[in-house]
Write a protein that holds these residues in place. Structure first.
Motif, short mmCIF file in Angstrom:
data_model
loop_
_atom_site.label_atom_id
_atom_site.label_comp_id
_atom_site.label_asym_id
_atom_site.label_seq_id
_atom_site.Cartn_x
_atom_site.Cartn_y
_atom_site.Cartn_z
N THR A 248 0.92 -0.85 0.21
CA THR A 248 -0.05 0.25 -0.23
C THR A 248 1.25 1.30 -0.03
O THR A 248 2.24 1.26 1.02
CB THR A 248 -0.53 0.05 1.41
OG1 THR A 248 -1.79 -0.99 1.46
CG2 THR A 248 -1.63 1.00 1.33
N VAL A 249 0.69 1.92 -1.00
CA VAL A 249 1.68 2.91 -0.83
C VAL A 249 1.01 4.55 -1.20
O VAL A 249 -0.43 4.47 -1.77
CB VAL A 249 2.35 3.09 -2.58
CG1 VAL A 249 2.60 5.18 -2.81
CG2 VAL A 249 2.71 2.56 -3.31
N GLU A 250 1.26 5.17 -0.44
CA GLU A 250 0.05 6.27 -0.09
C GLU A 250 1.13 7.53 -0.88
O GLU A 250 1.81 7.86 -0.51
CB GLU A 250 0.32 6.47 2.01
CG GLU A 250 -0.11 8.44 2.09
CD GLU A 250 -0.30 8.45 3.48
OE1 GLU A 250 -0.61 9.42 4.16
OE2 GLU A 250 -0.37 7.47 4.77
N PHE B 214 0.85 14.39 -0.96
CA PHE B 214 0.56 15.40 -0.86
C PHE B 214 -1.08 15.17 -0.13
O PHE B 214 -1.83 15.81 0.49
CB PHE B 214 0.40 15.96 -1.90
CG PHE B 214 1.92 16.14 -2.63
CD1 PHE B 214 2.61 16.85 -2.20
CD2 PHE B 214 1.93 15.67 -4.02
CE1 PHE B 214 3.98 17.55 -2.35
CE2 PHE B 214 3.49 15.55 -4.49
CZ PHE B 214 4.46 16.00 -4.07
N THR B 215 -1.23 14.46 -0.31
CA THR B 215 -2.87 13.89 -0.60
C THR B 215 -3.46 13.18 1.27
O THR B 215 -4.50 13.15 1.15
CB THR B 215 -3.59 13.50 -1.78
OG1 THR B 215 -4.50 11.90 -1.11
CG2 THR B 215 -4.13 14.06 -2.77
N GLY B 216 -2.50 12.26 1.25
CA GLY B 216 -2.65 10.92 1.77
C GLY B 216 -3.90 9.77 1.86
O GLY B 216 -3.85 9.07 2.24
N THR C 136 -4.73 8.36 -8.38
CA THR C 136 -4.67 8.20 -6.39
C THR C 136 -3.52 8.79 -6.14
O THR C 136 -2.65 9.72 -5.76
CB THR C 136 -4.94 7.07 -5.75
OG1 THR C 136 -6.02 6.70 -6.26
CG2 THR C 136 -4.37 7.75 -4.48
N LEU C 137 -1.60 8.58 -6.72
CA LEU C 137 -0.51 8.70 -6.65
C LEU C 137 -0.07 9.30 -7.61
O LEU C 137 1.02 9.89 -6.84
CB LEU C 137 0.06 7.31 -6.16
CG LEU C 137 -0.35 6.57 -5.80
CD1 LEU C 137 0.37 4.81 -5.58
CD2 LEU C 137 -0.30 6.25 -4.34
#
Length: 82
Positions: A27-29, A32-34, A79-80
């Motif tokens: 899982t990668v976060e 900037f946005t979380g 997302t990323l």
């Protein structure tokens, strides 16, 4: 639609890829946005390559990596990396 590898459920890395390979899903976060996304081992490898290439100003490699990632997992791309 991307062509997934039947054995692993993930898109194969391109021939030009010469970075590290991984075996674990992660899982990668987004820093900037979380927001988070679950990535296949090949997606993690490409994500790391993209971020490393950004840090060293290798924008031709960044573009190639982004193109691959967008095809492999459009939702995680949005997302990323978008």
């Amino acid at each position: 639609m991307s062509e997934k590898n039947n054995d692993t459920g993930q898109m194969p890395l391109p021939k030009w890829y010469d970075g590290a390979t991984y075996t674990q899903w992660e899982t990668v976060e987004n820093p900037f946005t979380g927001d988070k996304a679950l990535l296949s081992p090949n997606e993690v490898a490409m994500y790391d390559l993209i971020k490393g290439a950004e840090a060293f100003g290798k924008y031709d490699l960044v573009r190639k990596g982004l193109d691959w990632f967008r095809e492999a997992n459009a939702k995680a791309y949005m997302t990323l990396l978008d």
